[in-house]
Design a protein around this motif. Structure first.
Motif, PDB file in Angstrom:
ATOM      1  N   MET A   1      -6.745   0.331  -0.720  1.00 13.41           N
ATOM      2  CA  MET A   1      -7.147   1.220  -1.792  1.00 13.41           C
ATOM      3  C   MET A   1      -6.061   1.256  -2.858  1.00 13.41           C
ATOM      4  SD  MET A   1      -6.581   5.099  -0.660  1.00 13.41           S
ATOM      5  CE  MET A   1      -6.876   5.428  -2.387  1.00 13.41           C
ATOM      6  N   PHE A   2      -6.425   1.797  -4.044  1.00 12.09           N
ATOM      7  CA  PHE A   2      -5.509   1.745  -5.181  1.00 12.09           C
ATOM      8  C   PHE A   2      -5.327   3.129  -5.801  1.00 12.09           C
ATOM      9  CE2 PHE A   2      -7.561  -2.356  -4.786  1.00 12.09           C
ATOM     10  CZ  PHE A   2      -6.505  -3.259  -4.920  1.00 12.09           C
ATOM     11  N   LEU A   3      -4.113   3.353  -6.307  1.00 13.72           N
ATOM     12  CA  LEU A   3      -3.793   4.540  -7.088  1.00 13.72           C
ATOM     13  C   LEU A   3      -3.372   4.081  -8.472  1.00 13.72           C
ATOM     14  CD1 LEU A   3      -1.620   6.730  -4.681  1.00 13.72           C
ATOM     15  CD2 LEU A   3      -3.873   7.304  -5.576  1.00 13.72           C
ATOM     16  N   VAL A   4      -3.978   4.665  -9.505  1.00 16.36           N
ATOM     17  CA  VAL A   4      -3.629   4.298 -10.879  1.00 16.36           C
ATOM     18  C   VAL A   4      -3.307   5.567 -11.649  1.00 16.36           C
ATOM     19  CG1 VAL A   4      -4.342   3.071 -12.956  1.00 16.36           C
ATOM     20  CG2 VAL A   4      -5.253   2.365 -10.725  1.00 16.36           C
ATOM     21  N   ASP A   5      -2.039   5.729 -12.015  1.00 19.28           N
ATOM     22  CA  ASP A   5      -1.598   6.947 -12.719  1.00 19.28           C
ATOM     23  C   ASP A   5      -0.319   6.613 -13.465  1.00 19.28           C
ATOM     24  OD1 ASP A   5      -0.699   9.532 -13.469  1.00 19.28           O
ATOM     25  OD2 ASP A   5      -1.712  10.415 -11.737  1.00 19.28           O
ATOM     26  N   ASP A   6      -0.261   6.954 -14.743  1.00 17.49           N
ATOM     27  CA  ASP A   6       0.933   6.655 -15.529  1.00 17.49           C
ATOM     28  C   ASP A   6       2.081   7.617 -15.234  1.00 17.49           C
ATOM     29  OD1 ASP A   6      -0.770   8.623 -16.884  1.00 17.49           O
ATOM     30  OD2 ASP A   6       0.740   8.573 -18.464  1.00 17.49           O
ATOM     31  N   ASP A   7       1.797   8.698 -14.496  1.00 17.73           N
ATOM     32  CA  ASP A   7       2.831   9.658 -14.093  1.00 17.73           C
ATOM     33  C   ASP A   7       3.444   9.173 -12.780  1.00 17.73           C
ATOM     34  OD1 ASP A   7       4.283  11.787 -13.074  1.00 17.73           O
ATOM     35  OD2 ASP A   7       2.882  13.300 -13.818  1.00 17.73           O
ATOM     36  N   THR A   8       4.678   8.681 -12.841  1.00 23.65           N
ATOM     37  CA  THR A   8       5.294   8.087 -11.645  1.00 23.65           C
ATOM     38  C   THR A   8       5.516   9.107 -10.532  1.00 23.65           C
ATOM     39  OG1 THR A   8       7.477   8.424 -12.638  1.00 23.65           O
ATOM     40  CG2 THR A   8       6.448   6.271 -12.955  1.00 23.65           C
ATOM     41  N   VAL A   9       5.796  10.360 -10.901  1.00 26.36           N
ATOM     42  CA  VAL A   9       5.989  11.402  -9.891  1.00 26.36           C
ATOM     43  C   VAL A   9       4.685  11.658  -9.150  1.00 26.36           C
ATOM     44  CG1 VAL A   9       6.564  13.823  -9.482  1.00 26.36           C
ATOM     45  CG2 VAL A   9       7.866  12.503 -11.164  1.00 26.36           C
ATOM     46  N   ALA A  10       3.606  11.816  -9.906  1.00 22.58           N
ATOM     47  CA  ALA A  10       2.293  12.039  -9.297  1.00 22.58           C
ATOM     48  C   ALA A  10       1.889  10.838  -8.451  1.00 22.58           C
ATOM     49  CB  ALA A  10       1.248  12.296 -10.380  1.00 22.58           C
ATOM     50  N   LEU A  11       2.184   9.651  -8.948  1.00 26.66           N
ATOM     51  CA  LEU A  11       1.846   8.418  -8.238  1.00 26.66           C
ATOM     52  C   LEU A  11       2.535   8.381  -6.870  1.00 26.66           C
ATOM     53  CD1 LEU A  11       0.137   5.908  -9.041  1.00 26.66           C
ATOM     54  CD2 LEU A  11       2.276   4.784  -9.626  1.00 26.66           C
ATOM     55  N   THR A  12       3.811   8.749  -6.851  1.00 23.04           N
ATOM     56  CA  THR A  12       4.568   8.762  -5.597  1.00 23.04           C
ATOM     57  C   THR A  12       4.032   9.807  -4.625  1.00 23.04           C
ATOM     58  OG1 THR A  12       6.580   8.015  -6.729  1.00 23.04           O
ATOM     59  CG2 THR A  12       6.851   9.071  -4.580  1.00 23.04           C
ATOM     60  N   MET A  13       3.751  10.997  -5.134  1.00 24.62           N
ATOM     61  CA  MET A  13       3.263  12.078  -4.281  1.00 24.62           C
ATOM     62  C   MET A  13       1.890  11.758  -3.687  1.00 24.62           C
ATOM     63  SD  MET A  13       4.441  15.439  -6.464  1.00 24.62           S
ATOM     64  CE  MET A  13       3.629  16.547  -5.321  1.00 24.62           C
ATOM     65  N   LEU A  14       0.994  11.261  -4.516  1.00 26.38           N
ATOM     66  CA  LEU A  14      -0.349  10.911  -4.033  1.00 26.38           C
ATOM     67  C   LEU A  14      -0.277   9.765  -3.032  1.00 26.38           C
ATOM     68  CD1 LEU A  14      -2.347  11.077  -7.406  1.00 26.38           C
ATOM     69  CD2 LEU A  14      -2.404  12.733  -5.536  1.00 26.38           C
ATOM     70  N   GLY A  15       0.601   8.811  -3.315  1.00 25.90           N
ATOM     71  CA  GLY A  15       0.764   7.686  -2.405  1.00 25.90           C
ATOM     72  C   GLY A  15       1.233   8.139  -1.032  1.00 25.90           C
ATOM     73  N   ARG A  16       2.174   9.087  -1.006  1.00 30.99           N
ATOM     74  CA  ARG A  16       2.688   9.587   0.267  1.00 30.99           C
ATOM     75  C   ARG A  16       1.606  10.311   1.061  1.00 30.99           C
ATOM     76  NH1 ARG A  16       8.476  11.977  -1.950  1.00 30.99           N
ATOM     77  NH2 ARG A  16       9.580   9.957  -2.052  1.00 30.99           N
ATOM     78  N   VAL A  17       0.785  11.084   0.343  1.00 35.22           N
ATOM     79  CA  VAL A  17      -0.307  11.809   1.009  1.00 35.22           C
ATOM     80  C   VAL A  17      -1.237  10.834   1.718  1.00 35.22           C
ATOM     81  CG1 VAL A  17      -2.413  13.149   0.616  1.00 35.22           C
ATOM     82  CG2 VAL A  17      -0.282  13.825  -0.501  1.00 35.22           C
ATOM     83  N   LEU A  18      -1.603   9.774   1.025  1.00 35.16           N
ATOM     84  CA  LEU A  18      -2.560   8.819   1.583  1.00 35.16           C
ATOM     85  C   LEU A  18      -1.922   7.930   2.650  1.00 35.16           C
ATOM     86  CD1 LEU A  18      -4.427   7.931  -1.711  1.00 35.16           C
ATOM     87  CD2 LEU A  18      -5.298   9.279   0.208  1.00 35.16           C
ATOM     88  N   GLU A  19      -0.657   7.591   2.479  1.00 36.02           N
ATOM     89  CA  GLU A  19       0.029   6.790   3.494  1.00 36.02           C
ATOM     90  C   GLU A  19       0.201   7.577   4.787  1.00 36.02           C
ATOM     91  OE1 GLU A  19       3.513   5.611   1.417  1.00 36.02           O
ATOM     92  OE2 GLU A  19       2.547   3.863   0.477  1.00 36.02           O
ATOM     93  N   ARG A  20       0.440   8.895   4.680  1.00 34.53           N
ATOM     94  CA  ARG A  20       0.529   9.724   5.876  1.00 34.53           C
ATOM     95  C   ARG A  20      -0.817   9.796   6.597  1.00 34.53           C
ATOM     96  NH1 ARG A  20       4.193  13.137   2.870  1.00 34.53           N
ATOM     97  NH2 ARG A  20       2.467  14.449   2.198  1.00 34.53           N
ATOM     98  N   ALA A  21      -1.883   9.576   5.843  1.00 35.80           N
ATOM     99  CA  ALA A  21      -3.222   9.565   6.441  1.00 35.80           C
ATOM    100  C   ALA A  21      -3.593   8.159   6.921  1.00 35.80           C
ATOM    101  CB  ALA A  21      -4.255  10.063   5.434  1.00 35.80           C
ATOM    102  N   ALA A  22      -2.610   7.266   6.950  1.00 31.35           N
ATOM    103  CA  ALA A  22      -2.751   5.900   7.475  1.00 31.35           C
ATOM    104  C   ALA A  22      -3.528   4.957   6.561  1.00 31.35           C
ATOM    105  CB  ALA A  22      -3.398   5.922   8.865  1.00 31.35           C
ATOM    106  N   TYR A  23      -3.553   5.238   5.273  1.00 29.55           N
ATOM    107  CA  TYR A  23      -4.194   4.317   4.333  1.00 29.55           C
ATOM    108  C   TYR A  23      -3.152   3.378   3.731  1.00 29.55           C
ATOM    109  CZ  TYR A  23      -8.420   7.154   4.458  1.00 29.55           C
ATOM    110  OH  TYR A  23      -9.553   7.807   4.869  1.00 29.55           O
ATOM    111  N   HIS A  24      -3.553   2.126   3.540  1.00 26.72           N
ATOM    112  CA  HIS A  24      -2.694   1.165   2.842  1.00 26.72           C
ATOM    113  C   HIS A  24      -2.942   1.341   1.346  1.00 26.72           C
ATOM    114  CE1 HIS A  24      -0.514  -2.405   1.740  1.00 26.72           C
ATOM    115  NE2 HIS A  24      -1.600  -2.920   1.175  1.00 26.72           N
ATOM    116  N   VAL A  25      -1.900   1.711   0.630  1.00 29.67           N
ATOM    117  CA  VAL A  25      -2.051   2.076  -0.779  1.00 29.67           C
ATOM    118  C   VAL A  25      -1.261   1.132  -1.683  1.00 29.67           C
ATOM    119  CG1 VAL A  25      -1.812   3.916  -2.478  1.00 29.67           C
ATOM    120  CG2 VAL A  25      -2.273   4.488  -0.084  1.00 29.67           C
ATOM    121  N   ILE A  26      -1.924   0.659  -2.725  1.00 26.34           N
ATOM    122  CA  ILE A  26      -1.262  -0.141  -3.756  1.00 26.34           C
ATOM    123  C   ILE A  26      -1.290   0.681  -5.040  1.00 26.34           C
ATOM    124  CG2 ILE A  26      -1.290  -2.280  -5.096  1.00 26.34           C
ATOM    125  CD1 ILE A  26      -2.748  -3.597  -2.752  1.00 26.34           C
TER     126      ILE A  26
END
Length: 201
Positions: A1-26
């Motif tokens: 799955m993919f995350l697209v956000d120009d806000d790097t802080v939001a991008l990092t936080m959302l990525g961590r949420v999904l990775e903790r849920a065992a999703y592979h995130v790009i």
């Protein structure tokens, strides 16, 4: 799955949420880079920010719809307005999350999105396979097949097309052989899967 956000802080936080849920995130900070570089394979879910420079979320969603209609889109935004959220949902977004939101809401939306993506990809592949099978028919065979699927008998098909019953029987045998089917019922199912409309003349 993919995350697209120009806000790097939001991008990092959302990525961590999904990775903790065992999703592979790009992740992508640039929507243009995402559209240019991302390799999309079903099932696929894209979490998009609505407001981004150069290309906004709605434009990314439109490009995805043209490229891969089975992709699920989820919006996250801190600046949502009613018009934009309604437009996003009308275009097929499965969720519109307004910041701040609970992490579980994002995880549940992604889970729903991936399941929906898998289902749509399967349906699209099934329709394409059925269309490919029907594409082998000649124009006359397609006409006979359409009328046969409507339940018409050989005599009635001949009358509609202005050909003899013997000719109808010949085309019927040919199309059944080409499609690898043995009954009108199987033909109806195949045409339905291919999205074929009733014969009209």
């Amino acid at each position: 799955m993919f995350l697209v956000d120009d806000d790097t802080v939001a991008l990092t936080m959302l990525g961590r949420v999904l990775e903790r849920a065992a999703y592979h995130v790009i992740t992508y900070e640039s929507p243009i880079a995402f559209l240019r570089e991302a390799v999309l394979q079903p099932p696929c879910c894209v979490v998009l920010d609505l407001r981004m420079p150069a290309v906004n979320g709605l434009e990314v969603q439109e490009a995805l719809a043209r490229r891969a209609g089975w992709v699920s889109v989820i919006y996250v935004s801190g600046f949502a307005d009613v018009r934009s959220s309604v437009e996003a949902m009308k275009r097929g977004a499965i969720e519109f999350l307004v910041k701040p939101f609970a992490p579980v809401d994002l995880v549940e939306a992604v889970e729903t999105g991936l399941a929906g993506s898998a289902s749509r990809a399967s349906a699209i592949a099934d329709e394409k396979a059925a269309r490919d099978r029907l594409a082998c028919l000649s124009s006359r065979e397609r006409e006979v097949a359409a009328l046969l699927a409507e339940g018409l008998r050989n005599v009635a098909i001949g009358a509609r097309l202005g050909i003899s019953e013997k000719t109808v029987k010949y085309h019927r045998l040919q199309l059944m052989h080409k499609l690898g089917i043995r009954s009108a019922a199987e033909l109806v199912v195949l045409r339905f899967r291919a999205g074929e409309k009733p014969f009209c003349r």
